[in-house]
Design an enzyme around this catalytic site. Structure first.
Site, PDB file in Angstrom:
ATOM      1  N   SER A 142      59.718 -78.545 -11.154  1.00 34.82           N
ATOM      2  CA  SER A 142      59.444 -79.936 -11.518  1.00 34.82           C
ATOM      3  C   SER A 142      60.206 -80.254 -12.793  1.00 34.82           C
ATOM      4  CB  SER A 142      57.932 -80.115 -11.768  1.00 34.82           C
ATOM      5  OG  SER A 142      57.653 -81.372 -12.351  1.00 34.82           O
ATOM      6  N   TYR A 155      49.934 -77.461 -15.693  1.00 34.86           N
ATOM      7  CA  TYR A 155      50.887 -77.716 -14.611  1.00 34.86           C
ATOM      8  C   TYR A 155      52.300 -77.346 -15.051  1.00 34.86           C
ATOM      9  CZ  TYR A 155      53.578 -80.148 -11.020  1.00 34.86           C
ATOM     10  OH  TYR A 155      54.467 -80.446 -10.001  1.00 34.86           O
TER      11      TYR A 155
END
Length: 245
Positions: A142, A155
């Site tokens: 990401s 995350y």
């Protein structure tokens, strides 16, 4: 346009979003895709659709948090097709919240899916790829694996880990290719769970910035289709509007 001989490509988290789009795009390109996820009915429908469109696909139930499940997914594909050319480690979750809220169950889920899920894929597929003398991992990180924003600490940590694991595979195995694809907001089912207030804000940002899943699946197809001697290390995919918010 770079072309590629047909490959056996396994895709985790293939029941929706980036995983589904990737499976469909690879099948259009002539590869055989093996879809894995927990929602078997959804997988079956996607595989049927791919075959109806002239592609080649099958599917297997998969829970990436279970090493036994991932090994069964990989071993079944290997037994059916005789080789494993590519494993796309796509399955992921993103229940965000500020650390002060102490949502440890969400933290555990992100670690289990986003980190252990990738490691389970490596444990299952790497020995087969080494025996073949070739193989390719495409690991989905990401843009938040490059930076940390408020509420994204855990995350982001899992997505930094995906990049670290990928680099470890690359440096330890010269015959195995490794590509990391790092998207920003993408149309998907990822925005679920977490702190309701945080996730409402995230949804609002996604509504402004989310790219179509094809933007990411096209990047994955590009990496897969490169000649064997070309290793696409990382592709970062974000909206041109990201810098303006």
């Amino acid at each position: 346009m770079t072309t590629s001989t047909p490959k056996i490509v396994l895709v985790t988290g293939a029941s929706s979003g980036i995983g589904e789009a990737t499976a469909r795009a690879l099948a259009v390109g002539g590869h055989h895709v093996v879809l894995g996820a927990r929602r078997v009915d959804r997988l079956a429908a996607i595989a049927d659709s791919i075959r109806a469109d002239g592609g080649s696909a099958d599917h297997t139930e998969l829970d990436v948090t279970s090493l036994d499940s991932v090994k069964a997914f990989v071993d079944t594909a290997h037994e059916r097709h005789g080789r494993i050319d590519v494993l796309v480690n796509n399955a992921g979750v993103m229940p965000l919240s500020p650390l002060i809220m102490g949502r440890t169950a969400d933290w555990d889920q992100m670690i289990d899916v986003n980190v252990r899920g990738v490691l389970h894929g490596v444990a299952a597929a790497l020995p087969l790829m080494k025996t073949q003398g070739a193989g390719h991992f495409v690991n989905i990180s990401s843009t938040l694996g490059h930076e940390v924003s408020p509420t994204t600490a855990v995350y982001s940590a899992t997505k930094y880990a995906v990049r670290a694991i990928s680099e470890g595979i690359r440096k330890e195995n010269s015959e195995v290719r490794v590509s990391v694809v790092s998207p920003s907001f993408v149309e998907s089912e990822l925005i679920q769970g977490g702190d309701p207030g945080t996730m409402a804000w995230v949804q609002g940002m996604a509504d402004k910035l989310a790219l179509p899943t094809a933007a990411v699946s096209d990047a994955i197809v590009y990496a897969v289709n490169q000649p064997d001697q070309v290793d696409v290390g990382e592709i970062v995919v974000r909206s041109v509007l990201d810098a303006a918010v």
